[in-house]
Design a protein around this motif. Sequence first.
Motif, PDB file in Angstrom:
ATOM      1  N   UNK A   1       0.806  -1.209   0.000  1.00 14.53           N
ATOM      2  CA  UNK A   1       0.000   0.000   0.000  1.00 14.53           C
ATOM      3  C   UNK A   1       0.842   1.264   0.000  1.00 14.53           C
ATOM      4  N   UNK A   2       0.330   2.244  -0.710  1.00 13.02           N
ATOM      5  CA  UNK A   2       0.859   3.596  -0.706  1.00 13.02           C
ATOM      6  C   UNK A   2       0.355   4.257   0.571  1.00 13.02           C
ATOM      7  N   UNK A   3       1.275   4.770   1.384  1.00 10.67           N
ATOM      8  CA  UNK A   3       0.908   5.316   2.686  1.00 10.67           C
ATOM      9  C   UNK A   3       1.107   6.830   2.718  1.00 10.67           C
ATOM     10  N   UNK A   4       0.175   7.500   3.361  1.00  7.91           N
ATOM     11  CA  UNK A   4       0.239   8.955   3.417  1.00  7.91           C
ATOM     12  C   UNK A   4      -0.170   9.452   4.792  1.00  7.91           C
ATOM     13  N   UNK A   5       0.258  10.655   5.082  1.00 11.10           N
ATOM     14  CA  UNK A   5      -0.234  11.414   6.230  1.00 11.10           C
ATOM     15  C   UNK A   5      -0.962  12.640   5.684  1.00 11.10           C
ATOM     16  N   UNK A   6      -2.134  12.887   6.241  1.00  6.17           N
ATOM     17  CA  UNK A   6      -2.905  14.079   5.945  1.00  6.17           C
ATOM     18  C   UNK A   6      -3.141  14.817   7.256  1.00  6.17           C
ATOM     19  N   UNK A   7      -3.578  16.058   7.142  1.00  6.73           N
ATOM     20  CA  UNK A   7      -3.951  16.792   8.349  1.00  6.73           C
ATOM     21  C   UNK A   7      -5.147  17.685   8.048  1.00  6.73           C
ATOM     22  N   UNK A   8      -5.881  17.973   9.105  1.00  4.68           N
ATOM     23  CA  UNK A   8      -7.028  18.858   8.975  1.00  4.68           C
ATOM     24  C   UNK A   8      -7.094  19.784  10.172  1.00  4.68           C
ATOM     25  N   UNK A   9      -6.980  21.064   9.910  1.00  5.48           N
ATOM     26  CA  UNK A   9      -7.089  22.080  10.941  1.00  5.48           C
ATOM     27  C   UNK A   9      -8.543  22.533  11.040  1.00  5.48           C
ATOM     28  N   UNK A  10      -8.938  23.084  12.176  1.00  8.91           N
ATOM     29  CA  UNK A  10     -10.318  23.541  12.337  1.00  8.91           C
ATOM     30  C   UNK A  10     -10.713  24.535  11.247  1.00  8.91           C
TER      31      UNK A  10
ATOM     32  N   UNK B   1      -9.928  22.428   5.005  1.00  9.81           N
ATOM     33  CA  UNK B   1     -10.036  21.130   4.355  1.00  9.81           C
ATOM     34  C   UNK B   1      -8.840  20.252   4.728  1.00  9.81           C
ATOM     35  N   UNK B   2      -9.067  18.965   4.616  1.00  6.90           N
ATOM     36  CA  UNK B   2      -7.981  18.021   4.855  1.00  6.90           C
ATOM     37  C   UNK B   2      -6.941  18.185   3.743  1.00  6.90           C
ATOM     38  N   UNK B   3      -5.673  18.180   4.117  1.00  8.70           N
ATOM     39  CA  UNK B   3      -4.606  18.369   3.143  1.00  8.70           C
ATOM     40  C   UNK B   3      -3.531  17.304   3.298  1.00  8.70           C
ATOM     41  N   UNK B   4      -2.887  17.008   2.177  1.00  9.35           N
ATOM     42  CA  UNK B   4      -1.794  16.050   2.185  1.00  9.35           C
ATOM     43  C   UNK B   4      -0.572  16.654   2.878  1.00  9.35           C
TER      44      UNK B   4
ATOM     45  N   UNK C   1       0.984  24.341  12.255  1.00  8.87           N
ATOM     46  CA  UNK C   1       0.976  22.885  12.074  1.00  8.87           C
ATOM     47  C   UNK C   1      -0.085  22.220  12.956  1.00  8.87           C
ATOM     48  N   UNK C   2      -0.728  22.993  13.807  1.00  8.71           N
ATOM     49  CA  UNK C   2      -1.779  22.462  14.669  1.00  8.71           C
ATOM     50  C   UNK C   2      -2.927  21.909  13.834  1.00  8.71           C
ATOM     51  N   UNK C   3      -3.243  20.636  14.064  1.00  7.43           N
ATOM     52  CA  UNK C   3      -4.280  19.965  13.276  1.00  7.43           C
ATOM     53  C   UNK C   3      -4.456  18.549  13.807  1.00  7.43           C
ATOM     54  N   UNK C   4      -5.480  17.902  13.307  1.00  9.88           N
ATOM     55  CA  UNK C   4      -5.604  16.460  13.500  1.00  9.88           C
ATOM     56  C   UNK C   4      -4.890  15.800  12.324  1.00  9.88           C
TER      57      UNK C   4
ATOM     58  N   UNK D   1      -8.104   3.489   2.965  1.00  8.23           N
ATOM     59  CA  UNK D   1      -8.446   3.387   4.381  1.00  8.23           C
ATOM     60  C   UNK D   1      -7.877   4.567   5.166  1.00  8.23           C
ATOM     61  N   UNK D   2      -8.608   4.935   6.225  1.00  2.19           N
ATOM     62  CA  UNK D   2      -8.208   6.051   7.074  1.00  2.19           C
ATOM     63  C   UNK D   2      -8.140   5.625   8.531  1.00  2.19           C
ATOM     64  N   UNK D   3      -7.224   6.243   9.252  1.00  2.00           N
ATOM     65  CA  UNK D   3      -7.188   6.094  10.691  1.00  2.00           C
ATOM     66  C   UNK D   3      -8.126   7.094  11.347  1.00  2.00           C
ATOM     67  N   UNK D   4      -8.160   7.054  12.670  1.00  4.38           N
ATOM     68  CA  UNK D   4      -9.092   7.907  13.423  1.00  4.38           C
ATOM     69  C   UNK D   4      -8.508   9.286  13.699  1.00  4.38           C
ATOM     70  N   UNK D   5      -7.210   9.434  13.481  1.00  2.00           N
ATOM     71  CA  UNK D   5      -6.559  10.725  13.658  1.00  2.00           C
ATOM     72  C   UNK D   5      -5.927  10.893  15.026  1.00  2.00           C
ATOM     73  N   UNK D   6      -4.905  11.739  15.065  1.00  2.00           N
ATOM     74  CA  UNK D   6      -4.255  12.088  16.324  1.00  2.00           C
ATOM     75  C   UNK D   6      -4.032  13.600  16.338  1.00  2.00           C
ATOM     76  N   UNK D   7      -4.338  14.228  17.460  1.00  2.00           N
ATOM     77  CA  UNK D   7      -4.276  15.679  17.571  1.00  2.00           C
ATOM     78  C   UNK D   7      -2.844  16.135  17.817  1.00  2.00           C
TER      79      UNK D   7
END
Length: 117
Positions: A31-40, A43-46, A90-93, A106-112
């Motif tokens: 699998x191709x693995x990535x990290x994304x983040x989403x700030x309040x 939008x979610x970004x790579x 950089x603050x985001x989930x 597939x997605x994980x549940x996120x970490x703050x």
Amino acid sequence: VQLVESGGGLVQPGGSLRLSCVASGFTFSAYYMSWYRQAPGKERELVAAISSTAAGSTHYADSMKGRFTISRDNAKNTVYLQMNSLKPEDTAVYYCNARYGTRNNYWGQGTQVTVSS
């Protein structure tokens, strides 16, 4: 299928954190693995991505280049994100993503991650 992120928390500006994402239920090495983040309010970004090939080629969003490093350990079914020189913006989930073709995504549940003094 499960992706479990860990390693988030509160850190001061200029500090570092290492995020981990442990995968199970699928052939991680393929699998191709990535990290994304989403700030309040945004939008979610790579953030960063790493290929499934032995070379493990990587890709980073421009604002993360030189500060963040993505890596993977196929023996441990784990992908990492080393984050240095953290900034308040950089603050985001942060979310882990696993992708194979167009049907397997597939997605994980996120970490703050909170960067604040």
